[in-house]
Scaffold this motif. Structure first.
Motif, PDB file in Angstrom:
ATOM      1  N   GLN A  78      64.872  50.502  67.517  1.00 53.97           N
ATOM      2  CA  GLN A  78      63.807  49.517  67.388  1.00 53.97           C
ATOM      3  C   GLN A  78      63.343  49.322  65.946  1.00 53.97           C
ATOM      4  OE1 GLN A  78      62.473  47.354  69.674  1.00 53.97           O
ATOM      5  NE2 GLN A  78      64.268  48.077  70.805  1.00 53.97           N
ATOM      6  N   PRO A  81      64.890  45.837  64.358  1.00 55.04           N
ATOM      7  CA  PRO A  81      64.232  44.658  64.919  1.00 55.04           C
ATOM      8  C   PRO A  81      62.774  44.528  64.497  1.00 55.04           C
ATOM      9  CG  PRO A  81      65.552  45.752  66.596  1.00 55.04           C
ATOM     10  CD  PRO A  81      65.556  46.636  65.396  1.00 55.04           C
ATOM     11  N   THR A  82      62.082  45.651  64.371  1.00 51.78           N
ATOM     12  CA  THR A  82      60.675  45.602  63.976  1.00 51.78           C
ATOM     13  C   THR A  82      60.527  45.086  62.553  1.00 51.78           C
ATOM     14  OG1 THR A  82      60.104  47.409  65.471  1.00 51.78           O
ATOM     15  CG2 THR A  82      58.587  46.982  63.646  1.00 51.78           C
ATOM     16  N   ARG A  85      61.298  41.252  62.604  1.00 52.96           N
ATOM     17  CA  ARG A  85      60.210  40.458  63.183  1.00 52.96           C
ATOM     18  C   ARG A  85      59.048  40.350  62.208  1.00 52.96           C
ATOM     19  NH1 ARG A  85      61.079  44.092  67.898  1.00 52.96           N
ATOM     20  NH2 ARG A  85      62.540  43.029  69.288  1.00 52.96           N
ATOM     21  N   GLU A 145      66.710  37.381  69.373  1.00 54.39           N
ATOM     22  CA  GLU A 145      65.588  38.122  69.943  1.00 54.39           C
ATOM     23  C   GLU A 145      64.724  38.711  68.831  1.00 54.39           C
ATOM     24  OE1 GLU A 145      67.119  41.024  72.679  1.00 54.39           O
ATOM     25  OE2 GLU A 145      68.579  39.592  73.498  1.00 54.39           O
ATOM     26  N   TRP A 146      65.339  39.017  67.698  1.00 54.17           N
ATOM     27  CA  TRP A 146      64.604  39.592  66.568  1.00 54.17           C
ATOM     28  C   TRP A 146      64.019  38.497  65.692  1.00 54.17           C
ATOM     29  CZ3 TRP A 146      69.311  43.068  64.908  1.00 54.17           C
ATOM     30  CH2 TRP A 146      69.626  43.936  65.958  1.00 54.17           C
ATOM     31  N   ALA A 149      61.390  36.155  67.432  1.00 54.92           N
ATOM     32  CA  ALA A 149      60.338  36.805  68.221  1.00 54.92           C
ATOM     33  C   ALA A 149      58.992  36.103  68.097  1.00 54.92           C
ATOM     34  CB  ALA A 149      60.210  38.273  67.792  1.00 54.92           C
ATOM     35  N   ASP A 316      71.382  44.564  59.333  1.00 51.66           N
ATOM     36  CA  ASP A 316      72.417  44.412  60.355  1.00 51.66           C
ATOM     37  C   ASP A 316      73.724  45.097  59.976  1.00 51.66           C
ATOM     38  OD1 ASP A 316      72.825  42.732  58.220  1.00 51.66           O
ATOM     39  OD2 ASP A 316      73.593  41.074  59.414  1.00 51.66           O
TER      40      ASP A 316
END
Length: 386
Positions: A78, A81-82, A85, A145-146, A149, A316
């Motif tokens: 996570q 992604p955090t 976002r 999704e990231w 968001a 990534d």
């Protein structure tokens, strides 16, 4: 027609758009690129009209550092992604506030933006322009999704709530070679494959003279870089060079645009260091790359049929490295295993294992068979509604 490209102000987000930008210029369209200061400078020096809008990358980085998330409290899967976002989502409202009014005055016919740039989608919807989302290469399947968001909240702010889901039906210009990652950014359903291209020189010469390059002692050359976002990791450069210097191979190092090559210290005659070199001129001289594994860097290597040693650092890059390794065209040394010995061994295999080069050349042929940016642009401009 008027075509607006909007992008996050980073080298690796600007360059993937260039093939379509140049196609639009060749077709005689009125082209503008909107970005923050760093992206605007990159575009402007190439002679392309630009709008400097929204936060610069430096400002976005500073805002992130001033209020960072507690990554230590999160599970490892996570953390990335955090960060994404927080950084991209936080900058989007400011960029939209600067971009949308200007776009409404200019009234573009087509807006193209990467999945990382949310403000471009708002500008397209508010102006009624055709709208396409541009890929950035082998991004993770869950990338939207990231990056998306906070998109729903942005759409609500600009009174375009339907765009939250409608964006996933817009044309997605997929410049990821299919065999490398067929499901890149899986949420977008209307895919148009497009041929990626390596960086164009645009008159920029190599940073080394012909005499320096001719004096290199070995037949084969590797390119070492950590891209344009992670190039501050001097210790990673030092570790990689400590391993590469042991091999009978020339090493051409770039330490990041505008940064000091001298920070790596004195090097032996078979190692040359500069801040930046255009891939279009550099990679034809190389037998392989040693890099952080950014999406754009991997695609640039494959455009030239070159295998890769990936030293992932963040973002990534771990996902990209795993995808390239599965495709048989790359080796990966993770941070926990990064030593001079590990780099030396992996680089030796990179140079001597013919299967790696064969896999890279196979993807190069796959890229060459993809539709040209000129053809894809023509399709975009004649779709019934995008």
């Amino acid at each position: 027609m008027r075509i607006l490209f909007s992008t996050w102000p980073a080298h690796g987000h600007v360059l993937p758009l260039l093939p379509l930008i140049r196609a639009a210029q060749r077709a005689g369209h009125d082209v503008v690129v909107a970005s923050g200061a760093e992206g605007a400078a990159e575009v402007s020096r190439r002679g392309i009209a630009v709008w400097d809008v929204g936060p610069s990358r430096a400002e976005a980085d500073a805002a992130f550092r001033a209020d960072p998330p507690d990554l230590g409290a999160l599970p490892p899967d996570q953390r990335m992604p955090t960060v994404i976002r927080r950084m991209f989502g936080a900058a989007a409202p400011q960029r939209a506030a600067a971009l949308v009014p200007r776009a409404e005055r200019w009234q573009p016919d087509l807006v193209v933006h990467p999945s990382t740039e949310l403000a471009g989608a708002i500008a397209a919807e508010r102006t009624g322009a055709r709208h396409a989302v541009h890929g950035l290469g082998p991004l993770p399947a869950e990338a939207w999704e990231w990056f998306g968001a906070r998109f729903g909240a942005l759409c609500a702010d600009w009174d375009v709530p339907d765009l939250t889901t409608a964006i996933l039906e817009r044309p997605y210009l997929d410049n990821c070679p299919p065999s490398l990652q067929a499901d890149a950014v899986r949420d977008f359903r209307n895919r148009l494959p497009v041929r990626p291209a390596t960086d164009e020189p645009d008159g920029d010469p190599l940073p080394w003279t012909d005499a320096q390059l001719d004096a290199l002692p070995y037949d084969r050359t590797l390119h070492l870089t950590l891209g344009t976002l992670f190039h501050g990791a001097t210790e990673v450069f030092a570790t990689a060079l400590a391993g590469l210097r042991r091999l009978p191979v020339n090493v051409l190092v770039t330490v990041g645009p505008g940064t000091d090559p001298g920070r790596l210290g004195a090097q032996p005659p078979h190692v040359l260091v500069a801040d930046f070199a255009p891939h279009a001129l550099l990679l034809p001289r190389c037998a392989g790359l040693v890099t952080q594994g950014g999406a754009g860097t991997i695609v640039a290597a494959l455009c030239h049929g070159l295998p890769h040693l990936i030293l992932p650092q963040g973002a990534d890059q771990f996902v990209n490295g795993a995808a390239a390794e599965r495709a048989g065209l790359a080796l990966v040394v993770p941070p926990s295993e990064l030593t001079p010995d590990a780099v030396e061994g992996a680089a030796r295999r990179l140079l001597d294992d013919p299967s790696l080069s064969a896999a890279a050349r196979a993807v190069q042929a796959e890229i060459a068979a993809l539709p040209s940016p000129d053809a894809v642009l023509e399709d975009l401009l004649h779709l019934p509604d995008c």
